[in-house]
Design a protein around this motif. Sequence first.
Motif, PDB file in Angstrom:
ATOM      1  N   TYR A 147      35.859  20.347  -8.743  1.00  0.00           N
ATOM      2  CA  TYR A 147      34.989  20.583  -7.927  1.00  0.00           C
ATOM      3  C   TYR A 147      35.384  20.512  -6.812  1.00  0.00           C
ATOM      4  O   TYR A 147      36.109  19.210  -6.289  1.00  0.00           O
ATOM      5  CB  TYR A 147      33.547  19.734  -8.485  1.00  0.00           C
ATOM      6  N   THR A 148      34.897  21.711  -6.065  1.00  0.00           N
ATOM      7  CA  THR A 148      35.411  21.730  -4.400  1.00  0.00           C
ATOM      8  C   THR A 148      34.292  20.578  -4.155  1.00  0.00           C
ATOM      9  O   THR A 148      34.906  20.117  -2.693  1.00  0.00           O
ATOM     10  CB  THR A 148      35.476  22.776  -3.733  1.00  0.00           C
ATOM     11  N   SER A 149      33.533  20.411  -4.113  1.00  0.00           N
ATOM     12  CA  SER A 149      32.205  19.260  -3.430  1.00  0.00           C
ATOM     13  C   SER A 149      31.386  18.410  -4.357  1.00  0.00           C
ATOM     14  O   SER A 149      30.569  18.926  -5.451  1.00  0.00           O
ATOM     15  CB  SER A 149      31.197  19.953  -2.437  1.00  0.00           C
ATOM     16  N   GLN A 150      30.423  17.284  -4.300  1.00  0.00           N
ATOM     17  CA  GLN A 150      30.058  16.620  -4.803  1.00  0.00           C
ATOM     18  C   GLN A 150      29.096  17.694  -5.349  1.00  0.00           C
ATOM     19  O   GLN A 150      28.123  17.342  -5.842  1.00  0.00           O
ATOM     20  CB  GLN A 150      29.070  15.362  -3.800  1.00  0.00           C
ATOM     21  N   SER A 151      28.164  18.071  -4.105  1.00  0.00           N
ATOM     22  CA  SER A 151      27.530  18.392  -3.507  1.00  0.00           C
ATOM     23  C   SER A 151      27.386  20.205  -5.115  1.00  0.00           C
ATOM     24  O   SER A 151      25.876  20.585  -5.825  1.00  0.00           O
ATOM     25  CB  SER A 151      26.849  19.387  -2.895  1.00  0.00           C
ATOM     26  N   ASN A 152      28.523  20.527  -5.121  1.00  0.00           N
ATOM     27  CA  ASN A 152      28.420  21.745  -7.088  1.00  0.00           C
ATOM     28  C   ASN A 152      28.889  21.173  -7.307  1.00  0.00           C
ATOM     29  O   ASN A 152      28.412  21.377  -8.791  1.00  0.00           O
ATOM     30  CB  ASN A 152      30.143  22.463  -6.587  1.00  0.00           C
ATOM     31  N   ALA A 153      28.988  19.694  -7.504  1.00  0.00           N
ATOM     32  CA  ALA A 153      29.269  19.001  -8.913  1.00  0.00           C
ATOM     33  C   ALA A 153      28.135  19.208  -9.132  1.00  0.00           C
ATOM     34  O   ALA A 153      26.941  19.189 -10.541  1.00  0.00           O
ATOM     35  CB  ALA A 153      29.693  17.621  -8.729  1.00  0.00           C
ATOM     36  N   ASN A 154      26.671  18.387  -8.620  1.00  0.00           N
ATOM     37  CA  ASN A 154      25.080  18.057  -8.947  1.00  0.00           C
ATOM     38  C   ASN A 154      24.878  19.847  -8.861  1.00  0.00           C
ATOM     39  O   ASN A 154      23.462  19.486 -10.038  1.00  0.00           O
ATOM     40  CB  ASN A 154      25.004  17.888  -6.984  1.00  0.00           C
ATOM     41  N   PHE A 155      25.406  20.137  -8.508  1.00  0.00           N
ATOM     42  CA  PHE A 155      24.367  22.396  -8.604  1.00  0.00           C
ATOM     43  C   PHE A 155      25.126  22.244  -9.831  1.00  0.00           C
ATOM     44  O   PHE A 155      23.882  22.550 -11.020  1.00  0.00           O
ATOM     45  CB  PHE A 155      25.246  23.211  -7.766  1.00  0.00           C
ATOM     46  N   ASP A 156      26.538  21.607 -10.391  1.00  0.00           N
ATOM     47  CA  ASP A 156      26.615  22.413 -11.590  1.00  0.00           C
ATOM     48  C   ASP A 156      25.786  22.123 -13.182  1.00  0.00           C
ATOM     49  O   ASP A 156      25.579  22.236 -14.081  1.00  0.00           O
ATOM     50  CB  ASP A 156      28.494  22.026 -11.919  1.00  0.00           C
ATOM     51  N   LEU A 157      25.679  20.484 -12.879  1.00  0.00           N
ATOM     52  CA  LEU A 157      25.076  19.404 -13.570  1.00  0.00           C
ATOM     53  C   LEU A 157      23.258  19.781 -13.794  1.00  0.00           C
ATOM     54  O   LEU A 157      22.978  20.371 -14.891  1.00  0.00           O
ATOM     55  CB  LEU A 157      24.521  17.958 -12.901  1.00  0.00           C
ATOM     56  N   TRP A 158      22.633  20.308 -12.511  1.00  0.00           N
ATOM     57  CA  TRP A 158      20.860  21.150 -12.603  1.00  0.00           C
ATOM     58  C   TRP A 158      21.162  21.797 -13.294  1.00  0.00           C
ATOM     59  O   TRP A 158      20.481  22.410 -13.824  1.00  0.00           O
ATOM     60  CB  TRP A 158      20.641  21.706 -11.380  1.00  0.00           C
ATOM     61  N   LEU A 159      22.687  23.274 -12.882  1.00  0.00           N
ATOM     62  CA  LEU A 159      22.553  25.254 -13.802  1.00  0.00           C
ATOM     63  C   LEU A 159      22.381  24.363 -15.482  1.00  0.00           C
ATOM     64  O   LEU A 159      21.821  24.848 -16.372  1.00  0.00           O
ATOM     65  CB  LEU A 159      24.389  25.206 -13.915  1.00  0.00           C
ATOM     66  N   LYS A 160      23.333  23.432 -16.467  1.00  0.00           N
ATOM     67  CA  LYS A 160      23.643  22.659 -17.366  1.00  0.00           C
ATOM     68  C   LYS A 160      22.340  22.872 -18.167  1.00  0.00           C
ATOM     69  O   LYS A 160      21.727  23.110 -19.338  1.00  0.00           O
ATOM     70  CB  LYS A 160      24.548  22.300 -17.497  1.00  0.00           C
ATOM     71  N   GLN A 161      21.486  21.922 -17.535  1.00  0.00           N
ATOM     72  CA  GLN A 161      20.092  21.200 -17.809  1.00  0.00           C
ATOM     73  C   GLN A 161      19.236  22.414 -17.884  1.00  0.00           C
ATOM     74  O   GLN A 161      18.744  22.310 -18.953  1.00  0.00           O
ATOM     75  CB  GLN A 161      20.113  20.721 -16.484  1.00  0.00           C
ATOM     76  N   ARG A 162      19.723  23.145 -17.554  1.00  0.00           N
ATOM     77  CA  ARG A 162      18.099  24.639 -17.036  1.00  0.00           C
ATOM     78  C   ARG A 162      18.682  25.400 -17.816  1.00  0.00           C
ATOM     79  O   ARG A 162      18.225  25.880 -18.653  1.00  0.00           O
ATOM     80  CB  ARG A 162      18.579  24.911 -15.341  1.00  0.00           C
ATOM     81  N   ASP A 163      20.454  25.216 -18.098  1.00  0.00           N
ATOM     82  CA  ASP A 163      20.579  26.191 -19.233  1.00  0.00           C
ATOM     83  C   ASP A 163      21.677  26.274 -19.718  1.00  0.00           C
ATOM     84  O   ASP A 163      22.872  26.639 -18.893  1.00  0.00           O
ATOM     85  CB  ASP A 163      20.231  27.901 -18.913  1.00  0.00           C
ATOM     86  N   GLU A 164      22.179  25.855 -21.271  1.00  0.00           N
ATOM     87  CA  GLU A 164      22.924  25.663 -20.900  1.00  0.00           C
ATOM     88  C   GLU A 164      24.423  26.389 -21.208  1.00  0.00           C
ATOM     89  O   GLU A 164      25.750  26.004 -21.252  1.00  0.00           O
ATOM     90  CB  GLU A 164      22.967  24.646 -22.585  1.00  0.00           C
ATOM     91  N   GLU A 165      24.756  27.800 -21.144  1.00  0.00           N
ATOM     92  CA  GLU A 165      25.237  29.195 -21.054  1.00  0.00           C
ATOM     93  C   GLU A 165      25.735  28.808 -19.473  1.00  0.00           C
ATOM     94  O   GLU A 165      27.071  29.385 -19.519  1.00  0.00           O
ATOM     95  CB  GLU A 165      25.019  30.065 -21.610  1.00  0.00           C
ATOM     96  N   SER A 166      25.126  28.603 -18.445  1.00  0.00           N
ATOM     97  CA  SER A 166      25.131  28.799 -17.074  1.00  0.00           C
ATOM     98  C   SER A 166      26.336  26.997 -17.050  1.00  0.00           C
ATOM     99  O   SER A 166      26.456  26.431 -17.390  1.00  0.00           O
ATOM    100  CB  SER A 166      24.205  28.671 -16.012  1.00  0.00           C
ATOM    101  N   ALA A 167      26.803  28.053 -16.439  1.00  0.00           N
ATOM    102  CA  ALA A 167      28.493  26.694 -15.195  1.00  0.00           C
ATOM    103  C   ALA A 167      28.833  27.355 -13.554  1.00  0.00           C
ATOM    104  O   ALA A 167      29.591  28.605 -14.334  1.00  0.00           O
ATOM    105  CB  ALA A 167      29.172  26.322 -16.494  1.00  0.00           C
ATOM    106  N   ILE A 168      29.376  26.632 -12.987  1.00  0.00           N
ATOM    107  CA  ILE A 168      30.206  27.693 -12.526  1.00  0.00           C
ATOM    108  C   ILE A 168      31.557  27.428 -12.467  1.00  0.00           C
ATOM    109  O   ILE A 168      31.920  26.295 -13.484  1.00  0.00           O
ATOM    110  CB  ILE A 168      30.574  25.927 -11.204  1.00  0.00           C
ATOM    111  N   ARG A 169      31.872  28.159 -12.485  1.00  0.00           N
ATOM    112  CA  ARG A 169      33.241  29.420 -13.288  1.00  0.00           C
ATOM    113  C   ARG A 169      34.727  28.601 -12.275  1.00  0.00           C
ATOM    114  O   ARG A 169      34.381  28.093 -11.319  1.00  0.00           O
ATOM    115  CB  ARG A 169      33.318  30.906 -13.475  1.00  0.00           C
ATOM    116  N   ASP A 170      35.450  28.766 -13.403  1.00  0.00           N
ATOM    117  CA  ASP A 170      37.396  28.023 -12.540  1.00  0.00           C
ATOM    118  C   ASP A 170      37.828  29.624 -11.918  1.00  0.00           C
ATOM    119  O   ASP A 170      37.836  30.172 -12.339  1.00  0.00           O
ATOM    120  CB  ASP A 170      37.871  27.700 -13.930  1.00  0.00           C
ATOM    121  N   PHE A 171      38.001  29.297 -10.706  1.00  0.00           N
ATOM    122  CA  PHE A 171      38.746  30.534  -9.695  1.00  0.00           C
ATOM    123  C   PHE A 171      39.766  31.051 -10.236  1.00  0.00           C
ATOM    124  O   PHE A 171      40.307  32.513 -11.046  1.00  0.00           O
ATOM    125  CB  PHE A 171      38.726  29.505  -8.843  1.00  0.00           C
ATOM    126  N   GLU A 172      40.388  30.109 -11.497  1.00  0.00           N
ATOM    127  CA  GLU A 172      42.274  30.355 -12.161  1.00  0.00           C
ATOM    128  C   GLU A 172      41.772  31.736 -13.058  1.00  0.00           C
ATOM    129  O   GLU A 172      42.174  32.629 -13.427  1.00  0.00           O
ATOM    130  CB  GLU A 172      43.001  29.819 -12.628  1.00  0.00           C
TER     131      GLU A 172
END
Length: 203
Positions: A147-172
């Motif tokens: 993650y590039t920030s703690q807020s993105n890590a928190n956001f990713d957790l929130w996304l996955k709790q809402r829908d397990e298919e959602s996630a911040i994607r890897d740039f690479e």
Amino acid sequence: MDIAFSQACENNKKPILSVLKSAFANTNKVLEVGSGTGQHAVFFAEHLPQLSWQPSDLLINHYSINYRKEQCALENLLVPVTLDLNQPWQVVENLSLREDIDGIFTANTLHIVSKTLVEKFFIGVGEILVKGGVLCIYGPFNYQGKYTSQSNANFDLWLKQRDEESAIRDFERIVCLAGSVGLILLADNAMPANNRLLVFRMS
Ligand SMILES: C[S@@+](CC[C@H](N)C(=O)[O-])C[C@H]1O[C@@H](n2cnc3c(N)ncnc32)[C@H](O)[C@@H]1O
């Protein structure tokens, strides 16, 4: 039916526009994937008057997009089309999608839809975007699995709790999928609130 509103769109539309002005400087028609509330479509059509802006989304979002389109009466803002990433883009009935799309824009969609639909997104882009066309993707990304920030890590957790298919994607991974359909990364722009705006060109 209520008109959907996104405060994030209001916050990010000006910084995004500052990149789109140069990225789409030589572009005639932009297809937006996942237009959501339609706020971006109206703002970018208004501020990029030299191009046509084609919004798209699942049918459920067309009410808000059409409402905003009617309020602003911009000639270069087209009627939204139904583009569901589960379907091949060639089945989209509106003929304008089969004309020369030389720009594609999407904001905050790739972390919402599943990994499979992210792959289908790039297949669709590969089929539609003309040679020399530009793809702009706005949203949060991870780099080297981090993650590039703690807020993105928190956001990713929130996304996955809402829908397990959602996630911040890897740039690479995004650059790799883009490369598999002939897209070359031109720029990776840092944006406010730990977001990025990736710009690709079709080879
Ligand atoms: C977080 S919203 C982003 C909306 C808008 N681009 C923005 O920045 O506010 C995610 C968007 O992805 C769209 N979406 C979800 N599943 C989709 C699918 N299968 N095909 C196309 N769009 C989809 C949603 O309808 C929604 O508009």
